[in-house]
Design an enzyme around this catalytic site. Structure first.
Site, PDB file in Angstrom:
ATOM      1  N   ASP A  45       3.412  18.901  16.610  1.00  0.00           N
ATOM      2  CA  ASP A  45       2.672  17.729  17.094  1.00  0.00           C
ATOM      3  C   ASP A  45       1.921  17.033  15.959  1.00  0.00           C
ATOM      4  O   ASP A  45       1.566  17.653  14.962  1.00  0.00           O
ATOM      5  CB  ASP A  45       1.685  18.182  18.187  1.00  0.00           C
ATOM      6  CG  ASP A  45       1.211  17.014  19.040  1.00  0.00           C
ATOM      7  OD1 ASP A  45       1.822  15.935  18.982  1.00  0.00           O
ATOM      8  OD2 ASP A  45       0.222  17.199  19.780  1.00  0.00           O
ATOM      9  N   ARG A  72       5.057   4.773  13.886  1.00  0.00           N
ATOM     10  CA  ARG A  72       5.131   6.174  14.338  1.00  0.00           C
ATOM     11  C   ARG A  72       6.413   6.872  13.882  1.00  0.00           C
ATOM     12  O   ARG A  72       6.412   8.045  13.537  1.00  0.00           O
ATOM     13  CB  ARG A  72       5.040   6.231  15.869  1.00  0.00           C
ATOM     14  CG  ARG A  72       3.684   5.861  16.416  1.00  0.00           C
ATOM     15  CD  ARG A  72       3.716   5.853  17.938  1.00  0.00           C
ATOM     16  NE  ARG A  72       4.100   7.132  18.493  1.00  0.00           N
ATOM     17  CZ  ARG A  72       3.253   8.161  18.645  1.00  0.00           C
ATOM     18  NH1 ARG A  72       1.989   8.044  18.317  1.00  0.00           N
ATOM     19  NH2 ARG A  72       3.681   9.301  19.140  1.00  0.00           N
ATOM     20  N   ASN A 126       8.097  13.534  27.433  1.00  0.00           N
ATOM     21  CA  ASN A 126       8.249  12.536  26.370  1.00  0.00           C
ATOM     22  C   ASN A 126       9.175  11.385  26.773  1.00  0.00           C
ATOM     23  O   ASN A 126       9.181  10.332  26.130  1.00  0.00           O
ATOM     24  CB  ASN A 126       8.736  13.174  25.058  1.00  0.00           C
ATOM     25  CG  ASN A 126       7.697  14.023  24.353  1.00  0.00           C
ATOM     26  OD1 ASN A 126       8.023  15.005  23.684  1.00  0.00           O
ATOM     27  ND2 ASN A 126       6.422  13.654  24.483  1.00  0.00           N
ATOM     28  N   SER A 140       1.184  21.983  26.756  1.00  0.00           N
ATOM     29  CA  SER A 140       2.070  20.849  27.021  1.00  0.00           C
ATOM     30  C   SER A 140       3.440  21.260  27.590  1.00  0.00           C
ATOM     31  O   SER A 140       4.483  20.794  27.126  1.00  0.00           O
ATOM     32  CB  SER A 140       2.241  19.997  25.749  1.00  0.00           C
ATOM     33  OG  SER A 140       0.998  19.504  25.312  1.00  0.00           O
TER      34      SER A 140
HETATM   35  C1  IPE Z   1       4.209  18.137  22.838  1.00  0.00           C
HETATM   36  O1  IPE Z   1       3.590  17.086  22.173  1.00  0.00           O
HETATM   37  C2  IPE Z   1       5.694  17.946  22.833  1.00  0.00           C
HETATM   38  C3  IPE Z   1       6.340  18.078  21.533  1.00  0.00           C
HETATM   39  C4  IPE Z   1       5.765  18.426  20.429  1.00  0.00           C
HETATM   40  C5  IPE Z   1       7.741  17.810  21.533  1.00  0.00           C
HETATM   41  P1  IPE Z   1       3.021  15.818  22.970  1.00  0.00           P
HETATM   42  O2  IPE Z   1       2.395  14.948  21.969  1.00  0.00           O
HETATM   43  O3  IPE Z   1       4.081  15.249  23.821  1.00  0.00           O
HETATM   44  O4  IPE Z   1       1.950  16.521  23.918  1.00  0.00           O
HETATM   45  P2  IPE Z   1       0.649  15.941  24.610  1.00  0.00           P
HETATM   46  O5  IPE Z   1       1.056  14.680  25.311  1.00  0.00           O
HETATM   47  O6  IPE Z   1      -0.343  15.685  23.530  1.00  0.00           O
HETATM   48  O7  IPE Z   1       0.212  17.033  25.531  1.00  0.00           O
HETATM   49  C1  IPE Z   2       5.141  15.046  17.994  1.00  0.00           C
HETATM   50  O1  IPE Z   2       4.369  14.018  17.454  1.00  0.00           O
HETATM   51  C2  IPE Z   2       6.582  14.647  18.144  1.00  0.00           C
HETATM   52  C3  IPE Z   2       7.004  14.408  19.523  1.00  0.00           C
HETATM   53  C4  IPE Z   2       6.307  14.693  20.605  1.00  0.00           C
HETATM   54  C5  IPE Z   2       8.327  13.839  19.722  1.00  0.00           C
HETATM   55  P1  IPE Z   2       3.710  12.904  18.341  1.00  0.00           P
HETATM   56  O2  IPE Z   2       4.647  11.757  18.434  1.00  0.00           O
HETATM   57  O3  IPE Z   2       3.270  13.460  19.655  1.00  0.00           O
HETATM   58  O4  IPE Z   2       2.452  12.511  17.461  1.00  0.00           O
HETATM   59  P2  IPE Z   2       0.973  12.243  17.927  1.00  0.00           P
HETATM   60  O5  IPE Z   2       0.554  13.387  18.796  1.00  0.00           O
HETATM   61  O6  IPE Z   2       0.996  10.945  18.674  1.00  0.00           O
HETATM   62  O7  IPE Z   2       0.180  12.174  16.667  1.00  0.00           O
HETATM   63 MG    MG Z   3       1.572  14.338  20.281  1.00  0.00          MG
END
Ligand code: IPE
Ligand code: IPE
Ligand code: MG
Length: 266
Positions: A35, A48, A83, A211
């Site tokens: 994450d 992003r 996601n 998550s």
């Molecule tokens: C968890 O990260 C899922 C992955 C790393 C693939 P998210 O960014 O989706 O989780 P939340 O929304 O912060 O719980």
């Molecule tokens: C984790 O990084 C990757 C996925 C969940 C696909 P994020 O995209 O959730 O990054 P943040 O949490 O917004 O920083």
């Molecule tokens: Mg995230």
């Protein structure tokens, strides 16, 4: 219990950290909630997707690192069932990135004797990604040194629902009775049935939540939560996580304290 002085960690070189990891006490199965890609990019005024791209480099380093150190199984959370709620543009770019990862990593996985598999509702993925997944899974089927599992379109609750469905189908077909239903049978129906027990779960980016990841499997896993954002999580961070794991006393509900009467066995 060997202890490691984490206050002195800044002064340790990667080689020193590496040498301190006890190869005889490694977690068998390590899982990572990768994450913080978006925040990594935001801090650099980048889109992003740039964070996701940089995160791929961490994937490569952690996969290679785990394999070299001697971890049997590594499971990476790449895309959750939830996601799918993200903007379609980000989803599209993530899918393209996954496709190009599979294309470029196949030869490296074969070279390193790493078996690749995915868990999750992969049928929801775009066809080209699904085709590449099948190609890499088939090509690495006989690899033995480590098993890399990527959780895509994955949800822990969905996995338990799928296991329930499988058990009920077996019941309907007369393959199991009510008395056969126990924890071992449930485990046999999980996506992770072929993997060793989960020993260590790492989450990056400072969040302290699960998550919807591996809900059944985390029952007694040790948790390593780090503020490091995933694109910054490289071999050094992996070593720190393993050292942290090795400071834990795993009790599984029992106790290692001497018995209160001072006698053994009552
Ligand atoms: C968890 O990260 C899922 C992955 C790393 C693939 P998210 O960014 O989706 O989780 P939340 O929304 O912060 O719980
Ligand atoms: C984790 O990084 C990757 C996925 C969940 C696909 P994020 O995209 O959730 O990054 P943040 O949490 O917004 O920083
Ligand atoms: Mg995230």
């Amino acid at each position: 219990m060997p202890t490691f002085d984490f206050s002195a960690i800044e002064q340790c070189s990667n080689e020193e950290l590496d040498a301190r990891v006890d190869r005889a006490r490694l977690p068998r199965h390590v899982a990572v909630i990768m994450d913080g890609n978006g925040r990594w990019a935001k801090a650099r005024f980048m889109p992003r997707i740039a964070g996701h791209y940089e995160g791929m480099k961490s994937v490569r380093e952690v996969v290679t690192g785990c394999r070299e150190i001697g971890i049997q199984a590594l499971t990476l959370y790449a895309f959750s069932q939830e996601n799918w709620k993200r903007p379609s543009e980000e989803i599209g770019l993530l899918m393209k990135l996954m496709e190009s990862y599979l294309q470029t990593e196949l030869s490296l996985l074969l070279e390193q004797d790493i078996r690749f598999m995915t868990i999750g509702r992969t049928e929801l993925l775009p066809k080209p990604v699904l085709e590449w997944i099948q190609k890499v899974e088939t090509a690495t089927r006989d690899c033995q040194t480590m098993i890399l599992t990527v959780a895509v379109s994955y949800g822990g609750r969905g996995e338990i629902v799928d296991a329930l469905r499988g058990i009920i189908e077996d019941y309907r077909d007369g393959k199991v009775t009510i008395h056969d239903i126990d924890e071992a049978l449930v485990e046999q129906h999980l996506y992770t049935a072929a993997l060793p027990e989960l020993d260590l779960l790492i989450r990056t980016s400072g969040e302290a939540r699960i998550s919807n990841f591996l809900l059944w499997q985390i029952a007694y896993a040790e948790l390593h939560l780090t503020k490091t954002l995933w694109p910054d999580f490289r071999r050094r961070e992996l070593l720190v996580a393993l050292l942290d794991y090795q400071t834990r006393e795993r009790r599984f509900g029992g106790t290692t304290a001497p018995d209160l009467t001072g006698t053994s066995g009552a």
